[in-house]
Design an enzyme around this catalytic site. Structure first.
Site, mmCIF file in Angstrom:
data_model
loop_
_atom_site.group_PDB
_atom_site.id
_atom_site.type_symbol
_atom_site.label_atom_id
_atom_site.label_comp_id
_atom_site.label_asym_id
_atom_site.label_seq_id
_atom_site.Cartn_x
_atom_site.Cartn_y
_atom_site.Cartn_z
ATOM 1 N N LYS B 174 0.875 -1.184 0.000
ATOM 2 C CA LYS B 174 0.000 0.000 0.000
ATOM 3 C C LYS B 174 0.904 1.224 0.000
ATOM 4 O O LYS B 174 2.062 1.171 0.429
ATOM 5 C CB LYS B 174 -0.943 0.034 1.200
ATOM 6 N N THR B 185 2.945 6.604 3.640
ATOM 7 C CA THR B 185 3.592 5.425 4.187
ATOM 8 C C THR B 185 3.512 4.290 3.183
ATOM 9 O O THR B 185 2.490 4.074 2.553
ATOM 10 C CB THR B 185 2.884 5.002 5.473
ATOM 11 N N GLU B 265 -0.426 9.753 -5.576
ATOM 12 C CA GLU B 265 -1.491 10.737 -5.371
ATOM 13 C C GLU B 265 -1.467 11.838 -6.423
ATOM 14 O O GLU B 265 -0.514 12.581 -6.544
ATOM 15 C CB GLU B 265 -1.357 11.370 -3.988
#
Lengths: 389, 389
Positions: B174, B185, B265
């Protein structure tokens, strides 16, 4: 008032046609003496533009009779031909100024897109046109001609009356960045009519830039062209004590540096990061810079989110002396992190204003430093992606 | 298939109520043996989350029987009470798993907002609920439960048949970042049923992360929580040669690392930076990272502007061996910069695709390295400013 606030200087700013827009793009600053003392500080980028290589050489002589500056092209990464263009610009300047002027005493500064040759067919005639407009009131026009993405031109002046008589330090700046690194190229020309010898001039300029221009870090990117020059004419006849002079130079640099941060591309926040209780000044600067360059924090502050976790993450990447469980962080005066953990209620932090103050307490010693930066915004992305700059 | 592709593992992913959204937020991975060998690599941030401090200690023993992971909270900067929460989570996991399980062999990983205590009243019952759902087909659900801002869950598997028999390496990840530093993270759990002893496991994992996760640098920000674990069950009975095993681990890491960059992102471009002809691998990595972290370049690439001047500016800030007038830069195969100056026509560069390839030739030696990053976009700013994350 700008570079002509001090006696003994004339300046001009004109549109030479270097910029397609037709906006002013060429500035000339002339030191009419009696002194021609000068000091300079340049980018620490190893990829240096031709005018930086040239002007560093000029400054080694310690005398500068004129500075010619252009916007609309950085003349960086342009090879030997680009260096010849800078040389020709200095030669042309000395030629049109006549008298005792020689190319070896003419500093050159350029700003704009990297990797494009300058249109010398426009620039060289422009030098002649600028020389014809030189005036003791031309400082403002010179400041306007060096703008690139600046929304306003930037000038500052301090006047001092001391036992030695009255004297002035003034200057102009363009860009929104820093000496190393800088957002856009930073060009600064400072002038003074104080009677100061080259060694003190150099010392005062280096001391001033170290804690002003060198501590604004808008976006962590270092330009190929950053240049700060200080010229002394001695025309006031006043020879101030070194400390007094150095303080005045620092005040002008500080004023201009704040204006650069306040006009950074696309920014909506000016962020003052003070690192306190560091073991050394170097530690304080390293931590301040790491915080200033954290994109996640800069986004959070743009969103008015007092995200102290991102401050701690940034501190944690440094080699500064500190214990993680002794770190304290205040945002706008509220100690949101105490002892490396949750402190006062983050809801107490008022984030509505343009200025944001972060205090990072390393609890490791007596030293401190202040670094200024900006937030990261969609406007910044737009300004730097929508066209080449 | 994820962490249950290899024999000897069971996993589960559930919604424990840690996230307000009600999305899955708790994952459990159990090594059913016969071996319990394990290796781990953690963030190099000095501000480490409680689960990182805990798991580093567990890994020193070289045995891991279970990993419990939560999204919805990083448990970083939460002080001694936060560490107690991690300890209690490991204790609870050992308790519900029963048998030979002990807390000292349970690794813990967390991801989410920094500086917030975890809701232990939800997390601890969740551990029991996850244990009840453990399954040899639970890998996919575990991968889903560790997502935060990830748009998709990320898994990879390689199967190998060698003289030693058939064996598998699989895993889940992830985040969108890297070991040091990382955007968000990065949590990764890899499993294998190969029979590999702890020293070889450790060596293979470090070798693999060094050239995969450690060379993706989405936004230059290093997390407090990054964790990569590799567990070996030995259940296949096959004991491959070290080189063969290390290659398989590297392949899975490379696959997951590319997925992380591809899901960063707000990104619209995946940027592959290859630095060639460097004097040392360290030089190549330093230059690649400097290019990857240049906000101005990242904005330009977002705008599909092949702005090689910003590549040169970034190279110029490094301490790598090079001569500015020998630098060459290609963007998508077009050598737009040759000999530190203008090269082929930049109009030839096709920037329409998501992947952008930059080659920086230092002309200084035989070494090379590849660093991956993303562009800087208004969406990135929005995702990281519109709410705390």
């Amino acid at each position: 008032m700008s570079v002509t606030a001090a006696q003994g200087f004339s300046a001009a700013g004109i549109a030479a046609g270097i910029k397609d827009s037709g906006d002013p793009d060429l500035a000339l600053v002339v030191n009419n003496g009696p002194r021609l003392a000068a000091a300079g500080v340049f980018t620490s980028n190893r990829v240096k533009a031709a005018p930086v290589v040239w002007s560093e050489q000029v400054l080694k002589g310690g005398r500068v009779s004129a500075v010619v500056l252009n916007s609309g092209g950085a003349n960086a990464c342009t090879g030997p031909l680009g260096f010849q263009d800078t040389h020709a610009t200095a030669e042309k300047t000395a030629e049109v100024l006549g008298g005792d002027h020689s190319a070896g005493e003419v500093a050159v500064a350029s700003t704009g897109l990297i990797g494009i040759r300058l249109p010398m067919d426009k620039l060289l005639p422009g030098v002649g046109a600028a020389a014809a407009k030189l005036s003791a009131h031309g400082g403002e026009k010179a400041a306007i001609a060096i703008k690139t993405t600046d929304s306003v031109h930037k000038t500052a002046v301090v006047e001092r009356a001391s036992a030695a008589g009255s004297w002035t330090v003034g200057g102009m700046a363009k860009g929104a960045g820093m000496l190393a690194p800088g957002l856009a190229t930073m060009l600064v020309v400072l002038t003074t009519d104080a009677d100061v010898a080259r060694p003190e001039l150099d010392r005062a300029l280096r001391a001033a830039t170290r804690t002003t221009f060198d501590r604004i870090d808008s976006d962590g990117c270092m330009s190929t062209n950053d240049t700060v020059l200080l010229l002394a004419s001695g025309a006031s006849g006043a020879a101030p004590a070194y400390e007094e002079f150095a303080e005045a130079v620092r005040a002008v640099c500080d004023d201009l540096a704040r204006q650069l941060i306040g006009d950074a591309e696309g920014a909506s926040k000016d962020i003052r990061i003070e690192v306190v209780n560091a073991a050394s000044e170097d530690d304080a600067v390293e931590v301040g810079r790491s915080i200033a360059r954290n994109n996640l924090l800069k986004c959070a502050l743009h969103g008015e989110d007092p995200n102290w976790g991102r401050v701690l993450s940034a501190i944690g990447t440094t080699s500064a002396a500190f214990e993680p469980d002794r770190l304290n962080v205040a945002i706008n005066g509220v100690w949101v992190c105490k002892g490396g953990s949750v402190g006062e209620d983050r809801e107490l932090v008022d984030m509505r204003y343009r200025e944001v103050r972060i205090t990072a307490d390393l609890a490791a010693g007596p030293e401190s430093a202040v670094i200024w930066t900006n937030d990261l915004t969609a406007d910044y992305v737009h300004e730097n992606s929508a066209y080449s700059s």
